[in-house]
Design a protein around this motif. Structure first.
Motif, mmCIF file in Angstrom:
data_model
loop_
_atom_site.group_PDB
_atom_site.id
_atom_site.type_symbol
_atom_site.label_atom_id
_atom_site.label_comp_id
_atom_site.label_asym_id
_atom_site.label_seq_id
_atom_site.Cartn_x
_atom_site.Cartn_y
_atom_site.Cartn_z
ATOM 1 N N SER A 1 51.299 33.191 50.330
ATOM 2 C CA SER A 1 51.496 32.556 49.026
ATOM 3 C C SER A 1 50.586 33.123 47.950
ATOM 4 O O SER A 1 50.735 32.803 46.784
ATOM 5 C CB SER A 1 51.254 31.041 49.142
ATOM 6 N N ASN A 2 49.628 33.967 48.349
ATOM 7 C CA ASN A 2 48.702 34.559 47.388
ATOM 8 C C ASN A 2 48.594 36.056 47.639
ATOM 9 O O ASN A 2 47.558 36.539 48.109
ATOM 10 C CB ASN A 2 47.309 33.917 47.506
ATOM 11 N N PRO A 3 49.644 36.835 47.374
ATOM 12 C CA PRO A 3 49.593 38.268 47.670
ATOM 13 C C PRO A 3 48.512 38.959 46.871
ATOM 14 O O PRO A 3 48.299 38.660 45.704
ATOM 15 C CB PRO A 3 50.990 38.758 47.257
ATOM 16 N N LEU A 4 47.836 39.879 47.502
ATOM 17 C CA LEU A 4 46.786 40.643 46.833
ATOM 18 C C LEU A 4 47.423 41.755 46.016
ATOM 19 O O LEU A 4 48.172 42.581 46.533
ATOM 20 C CB LEU A 4 45.824 41.234 47.857
ATOM 21 N N VAL A 5 47.187 41.771 44.733
ATOM 22 C CA VAL A 5 47.757 42.766 43.841
ATOM 23 C C VAL A 5 46.627 43.645 43.319
ATOM 24 O O VAL A 5 45.599 43.142 42.884
ATOM 25 C CB VAL A 5 48.495 42.094 42.662
ATOM 26 N N VAL A 6 46.806 44.943 43.370
ATOM 27 C CA VAL A 6 45.795 45.847 42.846
ATOM 28 C C VAL A 6 45.766 45.741 41.329
ATOM 29 O O VAL A 6 46.791 45.883 40.660
ATOM 30 C CB VAL A 6 46.087 47.296 43.268
ATOM 31 N N ALA A 7 44.600 45.439 40.772
ATOM 32 C CA ALA A 7 44.494 45.212 39.332
ATOM 33 C C ALA A 7 44.472 46.536 38.573
ATOM 34 O O ALA A 7 43.906 47.522 39.032
ATOM 35 C CB ALA A 7 43.239 44.418 39.025
ATOM 36 N N LYS A 8 45.095 46.534 37.403
ATOM 37 C CA LYS A 8 45.028 47.666 36.485
ATOM 38 C C LYS A 8 44.269 47.201 35.257
ATOM 39 O O LYS A 8 44.735 46.332 34.539
ATOM 40 C CB LYS A 8 46.428 48.140 36.112
ATOM 41 N N PHE A 9 43.087 47.744 35.039
ATOM 42 C CA PHE A 9 42.277 47.270 33.922
ATOM 43 C C PHE A 9 41.429 48.413 33.393
ATOM 44 O O PHE A 9 41.307 49.468 34.014
ATOM 45 C CB PHE A 9 41.391 46.097 34.345
ATOM 46 N N ASP B 1 45.623 40.810 38.203
ATOM 47 C CA ASP B 1 45.480 40.369 39.580
ATOM 48 C C ASP B 1 45.568 38.843 39.609
ATOM 49 O O ASP B 1 44.758 38.160 38.992
ATOM 50 C CB ASP B 1 44.121 40.840 40.121
ATOM 51 N N PRO B 2 46.546 38.268 40.292
ATOM 52 C CA PRO B 2 46.674 36.811 40.322
ATOM 53 C C PRO B 2 45.696 36.135 41.273
ATOM 54 O O PRO B 2 45.744 34.923 41.453
ATOM 55 C CB PRO B 2 48.116 36.618 40.801
ATOM 56 N N GLY B 3 44.827 36.896 41.890
ATOM 57 C CA GLY B 3 43.906 36.339 42.870
ATOM 58 C C GLY B 3 42.766 35.565 42.239
ATOM 59 O O GLY B 3 42.813 35.151 41.082
ATOM 60 N N LYS C 1 40.327 38.439 52.184
ATOM 61 C CA LYS C 1 41.159 39.417 51.481
ATOM 62 C C LYS C 1 41.739 38.883 50.183
ATOM 63 O O LYS C 1 42.226 39.660 49.359
ATOM 64 C CB LYS C 1 42.277 39.903 52.401
ATOM 65 N N LEU C 2 41.675 37.574 49.995
ATOM 66 C CA LEU C 2 42.186 36.972 48.772
ATOM 67 C C LEU C 2 41.125 36.840 47.692
ATOM 68 O O LEU C 2 41.417 36.390 46.582
ATOM 69 C CB LEU C 2 42.757 35.572 49.069
ATOM 70 N N LEU C 3 39.899 37.251 47.988
ATOM 71 C CA LEU C 3 38.776 36.982 47.101
ATOM 72 C C LEU C 3 38.141 38.254 46.551
ATOM 73 O O LEU C 3 38.045 39.280 47.230
ATOM 74 C CB LEU C 3 37.693 36.194 47.843
ATOM 75 N N VAL D 1 35.752 40.220 34.499
ATOM 76 C CA VAL D 1 36.631 39.777 35.581
ATOM 77 C C VAL D 1 38.044 40.317 35.344
ATOM 78 O O VAL D 1 38.481 40.466 34.203
ATOM 79 C CB VAL D 1 36.641 38.233 35.666
ATOM 80 N N ASP D 2 38.746 40.662 36.419
ATOM 81 C CA ASP D 2 40.096 41.203 36.274
ATOM 82 C C ASP D 2 41.134 40.375 37.027
ATOM 83 O O ASP D 2 42.247 40.824 37.256
ATOM 84 C CB ASP D 2 40.153 42.671 36.701
ATOM 85 N N THR D 3 40.773 39.160 37.416
ATOM 86 C CA THR D 3 41.734 38.229 37.984
ATOM 87 C C THR D 3 42.036 37.141 36.960
ATOM 88 O O THR D 3 41.309 36.975 35.974
ATOM 89 C CB THR D 3 41.195 37.578 39.269
ATOM 90 N N GLU D 4 43.097 36.391 37.204
ATOM 91 C CA GLU D 4 43.498 35.357 36.262
ATOM 92 C C GLU D 4 42.666 34.096 36.404
ATOM 93 O O GLU D 4 42.532 33.320 35.461
ATOM 94 C CB GLU D 4 44.979 35.027 36.465
ATOM 95 N N LYS D 5 42.116 33.871 37.599
ATOM 96 C CA LYS D 5 41.332 32.667 37.871
ATOM 97 C C LYS D 5 39.917 33.047 38.281
ATOM 98 O O LYS D 5 39.699 34.096 38.891
ATOM 99 C CB LYS D 5 41.981 31.837 38.986
#
Length: 332
Positions: free
Chosen positions: A7-15, A75-77, A107-109, A164-168
């Motif tokens: 439910s929380n796929p790890l997405v490689v962030a582009k920033f 990154d939605p993580g 892996k989600l953090l 930070v490059d995640t949404e949360k």
């Protein structure tokens, strides 16, 4: 793979990339434009005369002439933003806690450690082994504020929320541990819906057995943090009111909610020494830690000045738009 990981796929962030080892100067950044105001807005005009009412903004980043300014949060993580100051044993205890999580949780953090000006011999990066970095399943980042400013908690938080490059983001105090069952629950929480941004707070257990709501540890939407104005760095230099002034500003926006997750308990550690030999086991590291702590002069802990400052700012509406008033670098 667990349902949590699915439910929380790890997405490689582009920033916008930050360069390890590069020094970013102490020229302050501003919200661009501050609080959604037009380009003709000026601090002098806003802070003169009567209270200035400011609309809430859709601006969600800082504008920095000499720093990356528009970091894409793709990154939605979840990033855990951990502030560190001159306490290696508590840092090691935190790292041990994160390492104890199941791999699918790690892996989600992203663990973002912001060292708030610790002197050499007590800096976070000095106590994070290369072996830990290479074997951890958590994405680990370390930023160092190279200027040791007294009570720079708000500034350190602003830096964390800037890079930070995640949404949360989960704001975490160094002396507070997140048990795995609490982290698993936190990972399921959403900080935005179609009408509101939510800040979640949590109950904590103290070493003496008492429980209360932690004033600082909170799960936030990163964009909503900047929509609220972030932390006012005028409070840095004196102790206290960092959490009070931020959540006062957050709550002024009717679209921003503060929710208590009563069933989620975190743990605040009391009385642990900064160089506890249980966590600083190498003799050379231990001796360096002890001697460096002995030479450290801690600033006084008196909230009177900031209590008066908060009252003035709430009455005038004159919040500072100046951020990151220090030099900093990325170490990892």
């Amino acid at each position: 793979m667990s349902s949590l990981a699915k439910s929380n796929p790890l997405v490689v962030a582009k920033f916008t990339p930050l360069v390890v080892g590069e020094m970013y100067s102490d020229k302050p950044c501003v919200l661009d434009p501050p609080w959604g105001m037009p380009s003709s807005w000026s601090l002098e005009k806003a802070c003169s005369g009567n209270r200035t009412k400011r609309p809430f903004t859709t601006a969600t980043h800082l504008s920095c002439e000499d720093k990356p300014s528009k970091i894409e949060r793709s990154d939605p993580g979840l990033t855990v933003a951990l502030l560190h100051y001159a306490n290696p044993s508590m840092l090691r205890r935190q790292l041990d806690t994160f390492a104890s999580y199941p791999v699918e949780v790690q892996k989600l953090l992203t663990l973002l450690i912001v060292d708030d000006g610790s002197p050499q011999g007590l800096r976070a990066r000095e106590y994070i082994s290369d072996d830990y970095v290479s074997t951890s399943h958590i994405r680990l980042r370390v930023a160092l504020i190279t200027t040791d400013l007294a009570w720079n908690i708000g500034g350190a938080r602003n830096l964390a929320l800037h890079i930070v490059d995640t949404e949360k983001v989960l704001l975490l105090d160094l002396d507070t541990l997140i048990p795995v069952e609490a982290m698993e629950q936190i990972l399921t929480l959403e900080t935005r819906n179609s009408s509101h941004a939510m800040a979640y707070k949590f109950n904590r257990r103290l070493s003496n057995g008492k429980t209360n709501v932690h004033p600082a540890v909170s799960l936030l939407d990163v964009d909503a943090y900047w929509e609220s104005g972030g932390c006012d760095e005028d409070f840095c230099g004196h102790y206290g009111k960092t959490d009070s002034h931020f959540f006062s500003r957050w709550s002024r926006n009717k679209e921003h909610l503060v929710l208590l997750k009563e069933e989620v308990f975190i743990v605040t550690v009391q009385g642990q020494k900064a160089c506890a030999s249980r966590y600083i086991t190498d003799a050379d590291e231990y001796n360096t830690c002890v001697s460096s702590r002995h030479a450290l002069q801690l600033p006084p802990k008196n909230a009177t000045s900031n209590a008066e400052l908060l009252l003035r700012k709430e009455q005038s509406g004159c919040w500072s738009p100046s951020y990151l008033r220090f030099a900093w670098t990325i170490q990892l």
